[in-house]
Design an enzyme around this catalytic site. Structure first.
Site, PDB file in Angstrom:
ATOM      1  N   LYS A   1      -3.060   6.117  -3.784  1.00  0.00           N
ATOM      2  CA  LYS A   1      -4.365   6.774  -3.310  1.00  0.00           C
ATOM      3  C   LYS A   1      -3.815   8.323  -4.321  1.00  0.00           C
ATOM      4  O   LYS A   1      -2.714   8.921  -4.662  1.00  0.00           O
ATOM      5  CB  LYS A   1      -4.365   7.192  -2.135  1.00  0.00           C
ATOM      6  CG  LYS A   1      -4.257   6.290  -1.181  1.00  0.00           C
ATOM      7  CD  LYS A   1      -3.687   6.141   0.349  1.00  0.00           C
ATOM      8  CE  LYS A   1      -4.037   4.880   1.069  1.00  0.00           C
ATOM      9  NZ  LYS A   1      -2.349   4.358   1.383  1.00  0.00           N
TER      10      LYS A   1
ATOM     11  N   LEU B   1      -1.452   0.194  14.805  1.00  0.00           N
ATOM     12  CA  LEU B   1      -0.431   0.438  15.732  1.00  0.00           C
ATOM     13  C   LEU B   1      -0.361   1.813  16.494  1.00  0.00           C
ATOM     14  O   LEU B   1       0.191   1.561  17.841  1.00  0.00           O
ATOM     15  CB  LEU B   1       0.606  -0.295  16.101  1.00  0.00           C
ATOM     16  CG  LEU B   1       1.061  -1.389  15.425  1.00  0.00           C
ATOM     17  CD1 LEU B   1       2.557  -2.059  15.212  1.00  0.00           C
ATOM     18  CD2 LEU B   1       0.401  -2.745  15.775  1.00  0.00           C
TER      19      LEU B   1
ATOM     20  N   HIS C   1      -7.751   9.509  -1.407  1.00  0.00           N
ATOM     21  CA  HIS C   1      -6.945  10.076   0.048  1.00  0.00           C
ATOM     22  C   HIS C   1      -8.089  10.371   1.280  1.00  0.00           C
ATOM     23  O   HIS C   1      -7.660   9.737   1.764  1.00  0.00           O
ATOM     24  CB  HIS C   1      -5.934  10.477  -0.374  1.00  0.00           C
ATOM     25  CG  HIS C   1      -4.850  10.051   0.712  1.00  0.00           C
ATOM     26  ND1 HIS C   1      -3.481  10.009   0.350  1.00  0.00           N
ATOM     27  CD2 HIS C   1      -4.737   9.546   2.098  1.00  0.00           C
ATOM     28  CE1 HIS C   1      -2.334   9.444   1.175  1.00  0.00           C
ATOM     29  NE2 HIS C   1      -4.302   9.048   2.077  1.00  0.00           N
TER      30      HIS C   1
ATOM     31  N   ASP D   1       1.192  -1.364   0.137  1.00  0.00           N
ATOM     32  CA  ASP D   1       0.279  -0.257   0.084  1.00  0.00           C
ATOM     33  C   ASP D   1       0.778   1.150   0.593  1.00  0.00           C
ATOM     34  O   ASP D   1       2.313   1.375   0.543  1.00  0.00           O
ATOM     35  CB  ASP D   1      -1.011   0.135   1.214  1.00  0.00           C
ATOM     36  CG  ASP D   1      -1.606   1.065   1.422  1.00  0.00           C
ATOM     37  OD1 ASP D   1      -3.173   1.117   0.539  1.00  0.00           O
ATOM     38  OD2 ASP D   1      -1.404   2.490   1.714  1.00  0.00           O
TER      39      ASP D   1
ATOM     40  N   ILE E   1      -2.800  -2.994   7.274  1.00  0.00           N
ATOM     41  CA  ILE E   1      -1.353  -2.368   6.730  1.00  0.00           C
ATOM     42  C   ILE E   1      -0.401  -2.061   7.493  1.00  0.00           C
ATOM     43  O   ILE E   1      -0.147  -0.952   7.805  1.00  0.00           O
ATOM     44  CB  ILE E   1      -1.409  -1.563   5.542  1.00  0.00           C
ATOM     45  CG1 ILE E   1      -2.731  -0.397   5.884  1.00  0.00           C
ATOM     46  CG2 ILE E   1      -2.067  -2.460   4.141  1.00  0.00           C
ATOM     47  CD1 ILE E   1      -2.613   0.409   4.937  1.00  0.00           C
TER      48      ILE E   1
ATOM     49  N   TYR F   1       2.768  10.508  -0.111  1.00  0.00           N
ATOM     50  CA  TYR F   1       4.417   9.277  -0.142  1.00  0.00           C
ATOM     51  C   TYR F   1       5.800   9.640  -0.285  1.00  0.00           C
ATOM     52  O   TYR F   1       6.608   9.911  -0.006  1.00  0.00           O
ATOM     53  CB  TYR F   1       3.792   8.212   0.529  1.00  0.00           C
ATOM     54  CG  TYR F   1       2.433   7.874   1.136  1.00  0.00           C
ATOM     55  CD1 TYR F   1       2.458   8.369   1.661  1.00  0.00           C
ATOM     56  CD2 TYR F   1       2.401   6.325   0.825  1.00  0.00           C
ATOM     57  CE1 TYR F   1       1.102   8.171   2.629  1.00  0.00           C
ATOM     58  CE2 TYR F   1       1.217   5.626   1.540  1.00  0.00           C
ATOM     59  CZ  TYR F   1       0.791   6.624   2.742  1.00  0.00           C
ATOM     60  OH  TYR F   1      -0.528   6.022   3.294  1.00  0.00           O
TER      61      TYR F   1
ATOM     62  N   SER G   1       6.865  -0.955   8.670  1.00  0.00           N
ATOM     63  CA  SER G   1       7.954  -0.999   9.399  1.00  0.00           C
ATOM     64  C   SER G   1       9.234  -0.897   8.501  1.00  0.00           C
ATOM     65  O   SER G   1       8.711  -1.149   7.262  1.00  0.00           O
ATOM     66  CB  SER G   1       8.278  -2.111  10.645  1.00  0.00           C
ATOM     67  OG  SER G   1       9.489  -1.788  11.428  1.00  0.00           O
TER      68      SER G   1
END
Length: 283
Positions: free
Chosen positions: A82, A197, A115, A52, A235, A57, A238
């Site tokens: 997106k 997370l 987005h 993704d 998704i 980005y 890291s």
């Protein structure tokens, strides 16, 4: 509905258009362009088959390069990107899609998302119509949205006659999004969790740590498992190869009902990202 692929431990979610998406993927939000090839390669090597990204980005080029160079057949890697806020509107979205595909170096896209709704600009319905046109041309397999509220979803469905396959939203144990998930379920929209997370803020929570100790897993693995058992697409991101591998190693255990309830009870409405009703960056 979920089913388990014969070639992967990761289950797949059947979308409302009949396409399927792996329930666990790898997100490249905040992965620097100079690190993304290595990171995506590590994810693919660990067994991820869904990647993704997004135009904003700044790493679509490296993401596409890593996917191409890894050498898997194109239909074995599910790719999402997106359209950014400043590119909303019918014609602008078509141009933005062409630019994203040039950067990715792919001949089709599995999933294209709006987005943010950016209600103040009032372009998201026309933007979704552009996504419909791209799907009609066969350039995109599935179309969806990100960060949409119930009101935004109702308007898109009502004015375009098509229900997005996915709504990718901020979702983690401190922001469980029950009402929105219930709306999704009622309209066969898959829930996809970004910041699953809580940008790491949950990993030191005493409840999560206690459950992690009880099941002999890491706090991150416990939260990812919680998402999967809720039925979310998730998704995690890291750049550390060992953590990338650990985040997909979540299919050898299950949380009990009591453990799921304990994690659900952490919900306090706390966001780590913007509120979709007021966010207007890039409008």
């Amino acid at each position: 509905m979920t089913f388990r692929s014969e070639t992967s431990a990761v289950p797949s979610i059947v979308l409302n258009d009949g396409q399927v998406i792996p329930q666990l993927g790898y997100g490249v939000f905040q992965v620097p362009a100079e690190e993304v090839v290595t990171a995506v390669t590590a994810a693919l090597d660990a067994g991820y088959r869904s990647i993704d990204t997004a135009a904003i980005y700044g790493n679509e080029e490296g993401t596409g390069r890593a996917i191409r160079e890894f050498g898997l057949p194109r239909d074995e890697v599910y790719v999402t990107t997106k359209v950014w806020n400043e590119d909303q509107g019918f014609d602008a979205t078509l141009r933005a899609f062409d630019a994203s595909m040039d950067r990715l170096g792919l001949d089709y896209l599995d999933l294209y998302l709006i987005h943010w709704p950016i209600a103040v600009a009032d372009k998201y319905v026309d933007t979704f119509r552009a996504l419909q046109a791209l799907k009609g041309q066969g350039r995109v397999r599935s179309i969806g949205v990100s960060n949409f509220t119930i009101a935004h979803l109702e308007r898109v469905i009502g004015e375009t006659g098509e229900t997005p396959v996915v709504n990718q939203i901020e979702l983690h144990p401190r922001l469980v999004q029950r009402a929105l998930r219930e709306f999704h379920a009622a309209h066969a929209i898959a829930t996809e969790a970004w910041s699953p997370l809580g940008q790491g803020t949950l990993l030191g929570d005493p409840t999560i740590i206690a459950i992690a100790n009880a099941v002999n897993r890491s706090p991150a693995q416990v939260v990812i498992r919680w998402h999967l058992q809720l039925g979310n697409i998730v998704i995690p991101k890291s750049v550390t190869p060992s953590r990338i591998a650990a985040n997909i190693d979540v299919f050898g255990f299950e949380l009990t009902g009591a453990q799921m309830d304990a994690i659900n009870a952490l919900d306090n409405g706390g966001r780590v990202g913007p509120d979709p009703d007021t966010f207007d960056y890039g409008a």
